[in-house]
Design an enzyme around this catalytic site. Structure first.
Site, short mmCIF file in Angstrom:
data_model
loop_
_atom_site.label_atom_id
_atom_site.label_comp_id
_atom_site.label_asym_id
_atom_site.label_seq_id
_atom_site.Cartn_x
_atom_site.Cartn_y
_atom_site.Cartn_z
N SER A 18 -20.29 -63.89 -13.52
CA SER A 18 -20.81 -64.63 -14.67
C SER A 18 -21.07 -66.10 -14.32
CB SER A 18 -19.81 -64.59 -15.83
OG SER A 18 -19.50 -63.27 -16.17
N1 SAH Z 1 -15.60 -60.73 -14.55
C1 SAH Z 1 -16.51 -60.50 -13.44
C2 SAH Z 1 -17.93 -60.23 -13.89
C3 SAH Z 1 -18.08 -58.80 -14.01
S1 SAH Z 1 -19.65 -58.10 -14.34
C4 SAH Z 1 -16.45 -61.60 -12.42
O1 SAH Z 1 -15.75 -62.59 -12.64
O2 SAH Z 1 -17.08 -61.45 -11.39
C5 SAH Z 1 -19.08 -56.71 -15.27
C6 SAH Z 1 -18.31 -55.66 -14.52
O3 SAH Z 1 -17.91 -54.66 -15.46
C7 SAH Z 1 -19.10 -54.93 -13.44
O4 SAH Z 1 -18.48 -55.08 -12.21
C8 SAH Z 1 -19.09 -53.48 -13.92
O5 SAH Z 1 -19.02 -52.53 -12.87
C9 SAH Z 1 -17.85 -53.43 -14.78
N2 SAH Z 1 -17.78 -52.33 -15.76
C10 SAH Z 1 -18.79 -51.76 -16.45
N3 SAH Z 1 -18.32 -50.77 -17.25
C11 SAH Z 1 -16.97 -50.71 -17.05
C12 SAH Z 1 -15.92 -49.92 -17.60
N4 SAH Z 1 -16.16 -48.94 -18.50
N5 SAH Z 1 -14.66 -50.13 -17.16
C13 SAH Z 1 -14.40 -51.12 -16.25
N6 SAH Z 1 -15.35 -51.90 -15.71
C14 SAH Z 1 -16.63 -51.72 -16.10
#
Ligand code: SAH
Length: 214
Positions: free
Chosen positions: A68
């Site tokens: 993000s």
């Molecule tokens: N907080 C992260 C940004 C993550 S982007 C950072 O600091 O880098 C969102 C993430 O959510 C992705 O990696 C994606 O694979 C994950 N995601 C999507 N659906 C999900 C689910 N049902 N359970 C866990 N993770 C999930």
């Protein structure tokens, strides 16, 4: 310190100045954490040159996912205001950066990532950076993490269509939860649990990747 490291440190300082001056982030604990954490190391090496890791935007981390924008990390953390000793659940570990920022506040972080390659990467970097208070699990965030519930803070960094009821159940009394909700038009939603009732408010319009189902 070599020239490259100095440049990275300067870029980190500039990022924090922008958070303060343009985005009005005031919580010194969070500004200090973001000044300290080497954000670039959380971006897998193959993707590090694709976008400025300290720029005012999200960056690719592989598997069509992103880390993000610094402002969003700071804004969500500030709003949720985790206190030392609290327990935090994150859905969507991604790079592990958001988890590291929260971990700097003296809390225990439980974070769930559905893509095995990303969960492994995050776990490795977090360990290298010395975060013994972050626990990464590869799995489906829709189920929460019942073994460690209830949580004082729940943060979602991927967007479900609706607030998952299981996560509301896993929120402690006095707890705060923030996550993006919606398909095309998304909003950050904040929920607070007080005296057994949950109050929900809409916040900023945002754009996150979807929370996928297993
Ligand atoms: N907080 C992260 C940004 C993550 S982007 C950072 O600091 O880098 C969102 C993430 O959510 C992705 O990696 C994606 O694979 C994950 N995601 C999507 N659906 C999900 C689910 N049902 N359970 C866990 N993770 C999930």
């Amino acid at each position: 310190m070599d020239a490259r490291e100095k440049a990275l440190e300067r870029a980190r300082g500039d990022m924090v100045l922008l958070l303060e001056a343009r985005y009005r982030i005031r919580d010194q604990r969070i500004l200090d954490a973001m000044e300290k954490i080497p954000r670039h190391l959380f971006i897998p090496e193959t993707f590090r040159s694709f976008a400025d890791p300290y720029g005012d935007h999200p960056c690719p981390i592989g598997y069509n996912q992103t880390i993000s924008q610094p402002y969003i990390v700071a804004y969500m953390t500030t709003t949720l205001n985790p206190q030392a000793g609290e327990k935090v659940l994150e859905i969507g570990t991604g790079s592990g950066y958001q988890a590291a920022v929260i971990a700097e506040l003296g809390v225990e972080v439980y974070t769930i990532e559905i893509i095995p390659g990303l969960a492994e990467h995050a776990q490795t970097v977090l360990k290298e950076q010395g975060y013994t208070n972050v626990h990464v699990r590869c799995g489906d965030g829709y189920k929460g993490w019942p073994e460690h519930a209830p949580f004082d803070v729940i943060i979602g960094t991927c967007a479900p269509d609706e607030v998952p009821p299981v996560l509301v159940e896993q929120l402690a009394e006095g707890g705060r939860m923030m996550l993006p909700v919606g398909e095309w038009s998304q909003r950050l939603v904040i929920l607070r649990k007080r005296g057994g009732t949950v109050v929900q408010e809409d916040d900023l319009p945002v754009r996150f990747v979807p929370m996928v189902r297993e």
